[in-house]
Motif scaffolding. Structure first.
Motif, mmCIF file in Angstrom:
data_model
loop_
_atom_site.group_PDB
_atom_site.id
_atom_site.type_symbol
_atom_site.label_atom_id
_atom_site.label_comp_id
_atom_site.label_asym_id
_atom_site.label_seq_id
_atom_site.Cartn_x
_atom_site.Cartn_y
_atom_site.Cartn_z
ATOM 1 N N ALA A 80 0.364 -15.327 0.475
ATOM 2 C CA ALA A 80 -0.143 -14.186 -0.291
ATOM 3 C C ALA A 80 -1.369 -13.583 0.390
ATOM 4 C CB ALA A 80 -0.478 -14.623 -1.721
ATOM 5 N N ASN A 81 -2.209 -14.434 0.954
ATOM 6 C CA ASN A 81 -3.399 -13.948 1.662
ATOM 7 C C ASN A 81 -3.019 -13.133 2.892
ATOM 8 O OD1 ASN A 81 -5.135 -15.130 -0.181
ATOM 9 N ND2 ASN A 81 -5.446 -16.987 1.032
ATOM 10 N N ILE A 82 -1.932 -13.516 3.563
ATOM 11 C CA ILE A 82 -1.461 -12.751 4.716
ATOM 12 C C ILE A 82 -1.058 -11.354 4.276
ATOM 13 C CG2 ILE A 82 0.429 -12.545 6.394
ATOM 14 C CD1 ILE A 82 0.342 -15.601 6.671
ATOM 15 N N MET A 83 -0.328 -11.261 3.170
ATOM 16 C CA MET A 83 0.077 -9.947 2.653
ATOM 17 C C MET A 83 -1.137 -9.102 2.302
ATOM 18 S SD MET A 83 3.349 -10.902 0.238
ATOM 19 C CE MET A 83 4.991 -11.129 0.960
ATOM 20 N N GLN A 84 -2.131 -9.731 1.667
ATOM 21 C CA GLN A 84 -3.335 -8.998 1.285
ATOM 22 C C GLN A 84 -4.108 -8.539 2.515
ATOM 23 O OE1 GLN A 84 -5.132 -11.915 -1.327
ATOM 24 N NE2 GLN A 84 -4.396 -10.847 -3.151
ATOM 25 N N ALA A 85 -4.146 -9.380 3.553
ATOM 26 C CA ALA A 85 -4.850 -9.013 4.785
ATOM 27 C C ALA A 85 -4.194 -7.810 5.460
ATOM 28 C CB ALA A 85 -4.878 -10.198 5.750
ATOM 29 N N MET A 86 -2.902 -7.605 5.203
ATOM 30 C CA MET A 86 -2.191 -6.468 5.766
ATOM 31 C C MET A 86 -2.221 -5.265 4.837
ATOM 32 S SD MET A 86 1.027 -8.254 7.748
ATOM 33 C CE MET A 86 1.440 -6.685 8.540
ATOM 34 N N GLY A 87 -3.015 -5.357 3.764
ATOM 35 C CA GLY A 87 -3.203 -4.216 2.883
ATOM 36 C C GLY A 87 -2.239 -4.120 1.733
ATOM 37 N N TYR A 136 -19.397 -0.115 4.285
ATOM 38 C CA TYR A 136 -18.680 0.944 4.976
ATOM 39 C C TYR A 136 -17.888 1.849 4.027
ATOM 40 C CZ TYR A 136 -19.911 -1.485 9.262
ATOM 41 O OH TYR A 136 -20.614 -2.062 10.293
ATOM 42 N N ASN A 137 -17.942 1.568 2.730
ATOM 43 C CA ASN A 137 -17.279 2.449 1.770
ATOM 44 C C ASN A 137 -17.956 3.815 1.743
ATOM 45 O OD1 ASN A 137 -15.209 0.778 0.730
ATOM 46 N ND2 ASN A 137 -16.693 -0.318 -0.527
ATOM 47 N N PHE A 199 -4.459 6.370 2.214
ATOM 48 C CA PHE A 199 -3.899 5.751 3.410
ATOM 49 C C PHE A 199 -4.458 4.337 3.490
ATOM 50 C CE2 PHE A 199 -3.795 10.248 3.929
ATOM 51 C CZ PHE A 199 -2.564 10.501 4.508
ATOM 52 N N ARG A 200 -3.635 3.370 3.159
ATOM 53 C CA ARG A 200 -4.055 1.980 3.053
ATOM 54 C C ARG A 200 -3.939 1.291 4.406
ATOM 55 N NH1 ARG A 200 -0.446 -0.834 -1.061
ATOM 56 N NH2 ARG A 200 0.993 -0.693 0.680
ATOM 57 N N TYR A 201 -5.019 0.664 4.849
ATOM 58 C CA TYR A 201 -4.983 -0.017 6.148
ATOM 59 C C TYR A 201 -4.038 -1.224 6.064
ATOM 60 C CZ TYR A 201 -8.249 -3.599 4.418
ATOM 61 O OH TYR A 201 -8.838 -4.628 3.717
ATOM 62 N N ASN A 202 -3.370 -1.522 7.175
ATOM 63 C CA ASN A 202 -2.295 -2.508 7.160
ATOM 64 C C ASN A 202 -2.685 -3.884 7.664
ATOM 65 O OD1 ASN A 202 -0.256 -0.864 6.065
ATOM 66 N ND2 ASN A 202 0.054 0.116 8.050
ATOM 67 N N ALA A 203 -3.830 -4.009 8.298
ATOM 68 C CA ALA A 203 -4.205 -5.324 8.825
ATOM 69 C C ALA A 203 -5.709 -5.368 9.011
ATOM 70 C CB ALA A 203 -3.508 -5.607 10.150
ATOM 71 N N HIS A 204 -6.243 -6.598 9.053
ATOM 72 C CA HIS A 204 -7.666 -6.797 9.310
ATOM 73 C C HIS A 204 -7.838 -6.985 10.806
ATOM 74 C CE1 HIS A 204 -11.573 -9.225 8.341
ATOM 75 N NE2 HIS A 204 -11.792 -8.110 9.012
ATOM 76 N N ILE A 205 -8.326 -5.944 11.496
ATOM 77 C CA ILE A 205 -8.497 -6.050 12.937
ATOM 78 C C ILE A 205 -9.896 -6.574 13.243
ATOM 79 C CG2 ILE A 205 -6.847 -4.201 13.374
ATOM 80 C CD1 ILE A 205 -9.196 -2.339 13.917
ATOM 81 N N LEU A 211 -12.964 0.438 10.555
ATOM 82 C CA LEU A 211 -11.512 0.687 10.572
ATOM 83 C C LEU A 211 -10.781 -0.261 9.627
ATOM 84 C CD1 LEU A 211 -10.615 1.458 14.302
ATOM 85 C CD2 LEU A 211 -10.791 3.046 12.373
ATOM 86 N N ASN A 212 -11.488 -1.265 9.100
ATOM 87 C CA ASN A 212 -10.899 -2.142 8.074
ATOM 88 C C ASN A 212 -11.185 -1.550 6.690
ATOM 89 O OD1 ASN A 212 -9.808 -4.142 9.820
ATOM 90 N ND2 ASN A 212 -11.872 -4.964 10.122
ATOM 91 N N CYS A 213 -10.866 -0.287 6.565
ATOM 92 C CA CYS A 213 -11.053 0.473 5.324
ATOM 93 C C CYS A 213 -9.812 1.333 5.097
ATOM 94 C CB CYS A 213 -12.251 1.426 5.425
ATOM 95 S SG CYS A 213 -13.857 0.662 5.686
ATOM 96 N N SER A 214 -9.501 1.592 3.852
ATOM 97 C CA SER A 214 -8.503 2.601 3.535
ATOM 98 C C SER A 214 -9.172 3.969 3.536
ATOM 99 C CB SER A 214 -7.858 2.309 2.176
ATOM 100 O OG SER A 214 -7.176 1.073 2.198
#
Length: 221
Positions: A80-87, A136-137, A199-205, A211-214
């Motif tokens: 579940a955490n992997i899915m959340q990390a991908m947005g 960064y919001n 536009f929801r970011y897809n991964a935590h880079i 860039l880790n923001c929507s």
């Protein structure tokens, strides 16, 4: 003695064969998303196996199926955490033993990419939201031609190249990139719920962290 050793080896092999497995179904992910997903799956504890079948239409964009007969709480939480990390916001469903696909602790991992509609035009000005780091919001983000400009916390402006890739928004930064999926949720405001382009970011880079923001614009009529 020799037979005892053989029996021990067979038991070990049998145990290995029965080890719970994560069966991964993906659809509509970018090449970058698939790479990021594989890297994150390699860091969790269960063996995993990609399938060639699409995600069933009745499933949400991020769905986990796990069996009621053997619930692996910690491992399921990792997935579940992997899915959340991908947005994504994962939905967890339990299935009965009668559903033989996911018994004995096996888990189904379903991830479907969302696409920007054909012919959709990017809004010219948005703001960051849902950032991994709260500071960064609410950064101002402007799109023009093939460039996107972020106004940073110190007032500096960073210009990056953006593009469409398989109907996803992709922003490039040096040797990495962030991809985004598009949705149009209603957003709560002091004047009631208002429509948005999000536009929801897809991964935590690894960085930069802004860039880790929507990205979002809310339409106030």
């Amino acid at each position: 003695m020799k037979y005892g050793i053989l029996i021990g080896i067979l038991l070990l092999l049998l145990t290995a064969c029965q080890h719970p497995t994560v069966y991964v179904y993906t659809e509509g992910l970018t090449a970058l998303q698939k790479q990021q997903l594989t890297e994150q799956l390699q860091q969790q504890t269960l063996p995993f196996q990609f399938t060639e079948l699409p995600v069933p239409k009745e499933f949400s964009a991020a769905t986990l199926l796990t069996s009621e007969d053997k619930i692996l709480t910690a491992e399921t939480e990792q997935l579940a955490n992997i899915m959340q990390a991908m947005g994504y916001q994962p939905q967890l469903n339990y299935v009965s033993v009668a559903n033989h696909h996911y018994s004995d602790g096996n888990i189904g991992f379903y991830l479907r990419g969302e696409q920007i509609e054909q012919g959709f035009e990017m809004p010219q000005q948005l703001h960051t939201t849902g950032c991994v780091e709260d500071r960064y919001n609410n950064l101002k983000v402007r799109f023009f031609d093939n460039l996107v400009e972020f106004t940073l916390l110190n007032g500096a402006r960073a210009q990056l190249v953006w593009q469409r890739y398989e109907n996803y928004l992709v922003i490039n930064y040096r040797d990495t990139a962030q991809s985004y999926t598009h949705s149009t949720p209603l957003v709560a405001t002091p004047f009631g719920e208002k429509p948005s382009d999000t536009f929801r970011y897809n991964a935590h880079i690894a960085g930069p962290q802004w860039l880790n923001c929507s990205l979002q614009v809310v339409y106030m009529d």
